[in-house]
Design a protein around this motif. Structure first.
Motif, PDB file in Angstrom:
ATOM      1  N   HIS A  96      23.462  86.074  26.790  1.00  0.00           N
ATOM      2  CA  HIS A  96      23.643  84.556  26.227  1.00  0.00           C
ATOM      3  C   HIS A  96      22.324  83.938  26.437  1.00  0.00           C
ATOM      4  O   HIS A  96      22.062  83.112  25.707  1.00  0.00           O
ATOM      5  CB  HIS A  96      24.838  84.023  26.924  1.00  0.00           C
ATOM      6  N   ALA A  97      21.679  84.160  27.576  1.00  0.00           N
ATOM      7  CA  ALA A  97      20.539  83.576  27.930  1.00  0.00           C
ATOM      8  C   ALA A  97      19.334  83.702  27.035  1.00  0.00           C
ATOM      9  O   ALA A  97      18.371  82.816  26.577  1.00  0.00           O
ATOM     10  CB  ALA A  97      19.945  83.644  29.318  1.00  0.00           C
ATOM     11  N   ALA A  98      19.148  85.142  26.584  1.00  0.00           N
ATOM     12  CA  ALA A  98      18.227  85.299  25.454  1.00  0.00           C
ATOM     13  C   ALA A  98      18.441  84.774  24.113  1.00  0.00           C
ATOM     14  O   ALA A  98      17.408  84.371  23.557  1.00  0.00           O
ATOM     15  CB  ALA A  98      18.082  87.013  25.459  1.00  0.00           C
ATOM     16  N   ALA A  99      19.575  84.470  23.844  1.00  0.00           N
ATOM     17  CA  ALA A  99      20.000  83.813  22.589  1.00  0.00           C
ATOM     18  C   ALA A  99      19.542  82.396  22.599  1.00  0.00           C
ATOM     19  O   ALA A  99      19.042  82.055  21.803  1.00  0.00           O
ATOM     20  CB  ALA A  99      21.648  83.821  22.548  1.00  0.00           C
ATOM     21  N   ASP A 100      19.499  81.806  23.774  1.00  0.00           N
ATOM     22  CA  ASP A 100      19.121  80.372  24.014  1.00  0.00           C
ATOM     23  C   ASP A 100      17.640  80.429  23.779  1.00  0.00           C
ATOM     24  O   ASP A 100      17.007  79.147  23.493  1.00  0.00           O
ATOM     25  CB  ASP A 100      19.711  79.686  25.333  1.00  0.00           C
ATOM     26  N   GLU A 101      16.975  81.438  24.311  1.00  0.00           N
ATOM     27  CA  GLU A 101      15.287  81.413  23.914  1.00  0.00           C
ATOM     28  C   GLU A 101      14.966  81.702  22.536  1.00  0.00           C
ATOM     29  O   GLU A 101      13.908  81.755  22.237  1.00  0.00           O
ATOM     30  CB  GLU A 101      14.984  82.655  24.784  1.00  0.00           C
ATOM     31  N   ARG A 102      16.228  82.009  21.614  1.00  0.00           N
ATOM     32  CA  ARG A 102      15.942  82.141  20.250  1.00  0.00           C
ATOM     33  C   ARG A 102      15.082  83.276  20.152  1.00  0.00           C
ATOM     34  O   ARG A 102      14.130  83.418  19.068  1.00  0.00           O
ATOM     35  CB  ARG A 102      15.347  80.872  19.666  1.00  0.00           C
TER      36      ARG A 102
END
Length: 218
Positions: free
Chosen positions: A104-110
């Motif tokens: 989920h955190a990596a998704a926020d980094e796009r």
């Protein structure tokens, strides 16, 4: 003070970037990351400078050409994503929760926005980029291996499966008005993660995807 000492001291000082120069560089990279996500890697550099709140001359002084700026953005995103993986391992006792948190955190980094930037004449073998790629791959491999050893992650998936899903579910649609699709990213990632958790509820076709598969290796 000797003449040689007097001459070298200012030179040493001049080699250190000023704090405001470093802030400007960081603002340029942050603005470029945002605009690459929204519009793709060929957004006008003047627009990036405007969003960063700096003059065109400042942007070109830091990044004489587009490829240097793209590389800096990619390296920055990879570095931040690696740190997310390392923190998840250090702070989560449950190995699958560590994997979930990282995803989920990596998704926020796009991180999915990196893929369109790695085409054309971009130097994929630049030493700085290569070193950051290795760090990221090792960190994610560690997350996956820990969860599988603990019996929390199904055994028939690989790191490549995770990275493909991250890329596909977080890749934007450059130049479109579909940015509101972002609200579905974490919902769909959670559905994907539920399918990764052991015990497996189905038999997957094919074989687990590896990092070598993603690079086109054997």
């Amino acid at each position: 003070m000797s003449t040689s000492t007097a001459d070298t001291a200012p030179a040493r000082r001049a080699q250190r970037p000023r704090a405001d120069a470093l802030r400007n560089r960081e603002r340029i990279v942050a603005a470029a990351r945002e605009m690459f996500v929204e519009f793709g890697p060929y957004v006008p550099l003047d627009e990036i400078a405007r969003r960063a709140g700096v003059g065109n001359a400042t942007l070109y002084r830091n990044f004489p050409d587009r490829s240097e700026l793209i590389r800096e953005v990619v390296v920055s995103v990879m570095s931040r994503t690696t740190e997310l993986a390392e923190r998840a391992v250090a702070e989560e006792a449950d190995t699958f929760e560590a994997l979930r948190r990282f995803t989920h955190a990596a998704a926020d980094e796009r991180i999915g926005a990196l893929c369109p930037m790695l085409d054309g004449t971009f130097d994929k073998d630049h030493p700085e980029l290569d070193a950051e790629r290795v760090r990221l791959e090792e960190a994610v491999q560690d997350l996956v291996a820990r969860a599988q050893r603990a019996g929390r992650l199904r055994a028939d998936v690989g790191v490549g499966d995770l990275m493909v899903a991250l890329s596909q579910l977080t890749r934007p649609l450059p130049g479109t008005a579909c940015l509101n699709m972002d609200r579905f990213v974490h919902r769909h990632l959670q559905l994907f993660l539920d399918g990764l958790e052991a015990p497996a509820r189905s038999v997957l076709p094919g074989s687990a995807a590896t990092l070598a598969d993603l690079r086109g290796g054997d």
